[in-house]
Design a protein around this motif. Structure first.
Motif, PDB file in Angstrom:
ATOM      1  N   ALA A 416     -62.730  63.529 -50.086  1.00 43.54           N
ATOM      2  CA  ALA A 416     -64.096  63.246 -49.635  1.00 43.54           C
ATOM      3  C   ALA A 416     -65.020  64.435 -49.884  1.00 43.54           C
ATOM      4  CB  ALA A 416     -64.075  62.897 -48.145  1.00 43.54           C
ATOM      5  N   VAL A 417     -64.549  65.647 -49.584  1.00 45.17           N
ATOM      6  CA  VAL A 417     -65.379  66.832 -49.763  1.00 45.17           C
ATOM      7  C   VAL A 417     -65.681  67.065 -51.235  1.00 45.17           C
ATOM      8  CG1 VAL A 417     -65.322  69.356 -49.636  1.00 45.17           C
ATOM      9  CG2 VAL A 417     -64.749  68.007 -47.635  1.00 45.17           C
ATOM     10  N   PHE A 418     -64.694  66.859 -52.092  1.00 45.01           N
ATOM     11  CA  PHE A 418     -64.933  67.059 -53.526  1.00 45.01           C
ATOM     12  C   PHE A 418     -65.975  66.071 -54.040  1.00 45.01           C
ATOM     13  CE2 PHE A 418     -64.149  66.576 -58.062  1.00 45.01           C
ATOM     14  CZ  PHE A 418     -64.100  67.902 -58.471  1.00 45.01           C
ATOM     15  N   LEU A 419     -65.886  64.811 -53.611  1.00 44.09           N
ATOM     16  CA  LEU A 419     -66.861  63.811 -54.043  1.00 44.09           C
ATOM     17  C   LEU A 419     -68.257  64.167 -53.549  1.00 44.09           C
ATOM     18  CD1 LEU A 419     -64.840  60.498 -53.535  1.00 44.09           C
ATOM     19  CD2 LEU A 419     -65.376  61.649 -55.689  1.00 44.09           C
ATOM     20  N   PHE A 446     -69.210  76.838 -48.636  1.00 45.99           N
ATOM     21  CA  PHE A 446     -68.239  76.673 -47.543  1.00 45.99           C
ATOM     22  C   PHE A 446     -67.379  75.437 -47.767  1.00 45.99           C
ATOM     23  CE2 PHE A 446     -66.823  75.518 -43.279  1.00 45.99           C
ATOM     24  CZ  PHE A 446     -66.396  76.740 -42.783  1.00 45.99           C
ATOM     25  N   LEU A 447     -68.011  74.349 -48.212  1.00 48.73           N
ATOM     26  CA  LEU A 447     -67.263  73.122 -48.481  1.00 48.73           C
ATOM     27  C   LEU A 447     -66.305  73.303 -49.662  1.00 48.73           C
ATOM     28  CD1 LEU A 447     -69.996  70.351 -48.013  1.00 48.73           C
ATOM     29  CD2 LEU A 447     -68.122  70.957 -46.469  1.00 48.73           C
ATOM     30  N   ALA A 448     -66.726  74.077 -50.669  1.00 47.34           N
ATOM     31  CA  ALA A 448     -65.834  74.355 -51.799  1.00 47.34           C
ATOM     32  C   ALA A 448     -64.587  75.098 -51.321  1.00 47.34           C
ATOM     33  CB  ALA A 448     -66.571  75.172 -52.861  1.00 47.34           C
ATOM     34  N   ALA A 449     -64.772  76.062 -50.424  1.00 46.78           N
ATOM     35  CA  ALA A 449     -63.631  76.787 -49.861  1.00 46.78           C
ATOM     36  C   ALA A 449     -62.762  75.863 -49.009  1.00 46.78           C
ATOM     37  CB  ALA A 449     -64.126  77.974 -49.030  1.00 46.78           C
TER      38      ALA A 449
END
Length: 549
Positions: A416-419, A446-449
């Motif tokens: 979900a975060v990657f999308l 932050f989401l990438a981490a």
């Protein structure tokens, strides 16, 4: 591998034969059809200028043309057209812009690589095909007379212009092929660093290795390539940079999560700085030297050597070096605070992420990059470091073993975060950009981490296996070289396709061709420039915790 060894001689012979054919093709196009100047001895009944078009194929353009000086009507003259060693395998001769009679006594093509090619009247009549507005071509012993009936008359050479040189045609290809054979016969793929590290697994400075993280680095490099080749526009390359930065922070923090006391060890911190310098400087300085110093951009080269400037895509390197240098202060602070309580150390990192995000956005902390003041992206590196510490905390508390739902959560959350990142960074859906938050508080970083964290926590999931695919890992191993050289190899591929095949590389084709060429070059720069400085970090087995994940 046994099958390869058994048939090694056959493979070596076939590859060497292909190399011989390829090197002859390259020499034929780039050298034996290369000319420095063209002399045209002619006269015309009216004033006119001749234009020569040259190309590697039958596609001619104004970019590859040269106009002569003025031939005065009724006067014989010899004009020299300099084409500066460009390739003239195909040649077109425009005889001016008006009707009339032209007499050509000779055409001479001069090359630095073989004897002069001379076309006498009989040769011109035989080898040049009248194409447009030419009614008569008559050869005499002294000249060939050409009668043009309309505007823009021209003739085209029928075959392929090529000089003869025994050395270029035979000796040089054989010498290069023999040298290639010597290299190939002693080449062991398993010992080639770019391949060996991919198969065995390159260890970090801590001795740990995550195959999926190599894959994430490869995906980040390919995402940047996607933007620069035009496959996707709108800033998708930013996602690749965020993955690079957060991954760097995650990996660099690992040794300190395994042994927090290293933060106050002078010996370890000294070795840490040396490792970071050896990791970045050899390849980076090589590129700065080629791009700036060798092009007489001396002030720029010095500022790049000192990490004070980052032109173009080089802007990321000063950001990374800044993080390397201040990170020891961060881990010292974490160590001292975590002596009180580990959770306070994690909170300390979260606070620093917010502080550095604010300082960067308000341009209180900036670096010189992209031709302007560039906000410091320290919060993205720190986000990676935070999740590295969080991962160590979860492993220590055995949360993954005690909470069976945790791995499922990581799998779903990671996808979900990657999308979300893909949509936000590519600005595919304008309403979901959250661009202000992204720039202000480093949300995307932050989401990438967090995405990296979810992959590491459950490497055996579908997402983790995708990240560890060989194609992504192969690119990830050479990711730093890939990133530094890819813009120049995109232009190289564009020029080759246009010059030799009159083909405009675009979209997916441009991405694939540039990606393959960049990867091949990157394997050599990694193996012979980067790896010699990192060879103390020998390939190691996968981290045990990952294999259990």
């Amino acid at each position: 591998m046994l099958g390869f060894s058994r048939h090694r001689n056959i493979y070596t012979f076939l590859i060497t034969l292909l190399f011989l054919i390829g090197i002859k093709f390259v020499i034929s196009y780039t050298t034996t059809s290369s000319f420095f100047r063209i002399n045209i001895d002619a006269e015309a009944t009216t004033d006119r200028k001749f234009t020569v078009y040259y190309s590697t194929n039958s596609h001619f353009s104004e970019k590859k043309s040269q106009e002569s000086g003025l031939y005065l009507g009724g006067e014989r003259d010899t004009q020299t057209l300099t084409i500066s060693n460009n390739i003239a395998k195909k040649l077109r001769l425009d005889l001016g812009n008006s009707p009339g009679t032209v007499r050509i006594y000779s055409i001479k093509l001069t090359s630095f690589f073989f004897p002069e090619l001379i076309f006498h009247p009989q040769d011109i009549a035989r080898d040049f095909l009248p194409v447009k507005h030419i009614t008569t071509v008559k050869a005499t012993p002294d000249y060939v007379e050409i009668v043009a009936s309309g505007s823009d008359p021209y003739m085209q050479y029928k075959g392929n212009l090529q000089g003869n040189s025994f050395f270029l045609d035979y000796i040089l290809p054989l010498v290069f092929t023999f040298c290639f054979y010597l290299f190939l016969s002693s080449f062991v793929p398993a010992d080639f660093p770019a391949f060996a590290d991919c198969v065995a697994g390159r260890a970090s400075s801590s001795g740990a290795h995550f195959a999926s993280l190599d894959g994430i680095r490869g995906i980040a490099a390919l995402i940047v390539l996607m933007e620069h080749t035009g496959v996707m526009s709108g800033g998708i390359g930013t996602l690749g940079v965020h993955l690079f930065f957060s991954l760097s922070g995650f990996l660099i923090a690992i040794p300190f999560t395994k042994s927090p006391s290293r933060a106050v060890s002078y010996t370890y911190l000294k070795d840490y700085i040396l490792r970071r310098l050896k990791r970045i400087i050899p390849m980076y300085y090589t590129m700065v030297t080629i791009v700036f110093l060798f092009n007489n951009k001396n002030p720029e080269s010095i500022r790049h050597y000192l990490f004070l400037q980052g032109n173009g895509y080089f802007w990321t390197v000063p950001q990374e070096m800044f993080f390397y240098l201040y990170f020891p202060l961060i881990v010292i602070g974490f160590y001292l605070i975590s002596l009180i309580k580990r959770e306070l150390g994690l909170l300390y990192l979260l606070v620093l992420i917010g502080v550095f995000s604010y300082l960067g956005h308000e341009q209180i902390l900036t670096l010189y990059g992209l031709g302007n003041l560039t906000p410091l992206r320290a919060s993205i590196f720190l986000s990676g470091a935070f999740f590295s510490y969080l991962y160590a905390y979860i492993v220590e508390k055995e949360i993954m073993e005690k909470k069976k739902w945790f791995k499922v959560f990581c799998s779903i959350a990671g996808v979900a975060v990657f999308l979300v990142l893909f949509v936000v960074e590519s600005r595919t859906i304008e309403a979901l950009r959250f661009y202000g938050l992204q720039r202000t508080y480093g949300v995307a970083g932050f989401l990438a981490a967090f995405f990296i964290f979810t992959v590491v926590c459950n490497s055996k999931s579908f997402l983790g296996r995708c990240m560890a695919l060989p194609i992504f890992r192969a690119v990830g191993i050479v990711g730093f070289s890939f990133y530094l050289i890819h813009p120049y190899l995109i232009l190289f591929c564009d020029d080759i396709a246009d010059y030799f095949f009159a083909y405009d590389l675009q979209g997916v084709v441009r991405f694939i061709v540039s990606g393959v060429v960049t990867y091949l070059f990157a394997t050599f720069t990694y193996s012979y420039i980067e790896w010699p400085f990192m060879k103390k970090n020998a390939p190691a087995p996968l981290l045990q915790k990952e294999s259990q994940g």
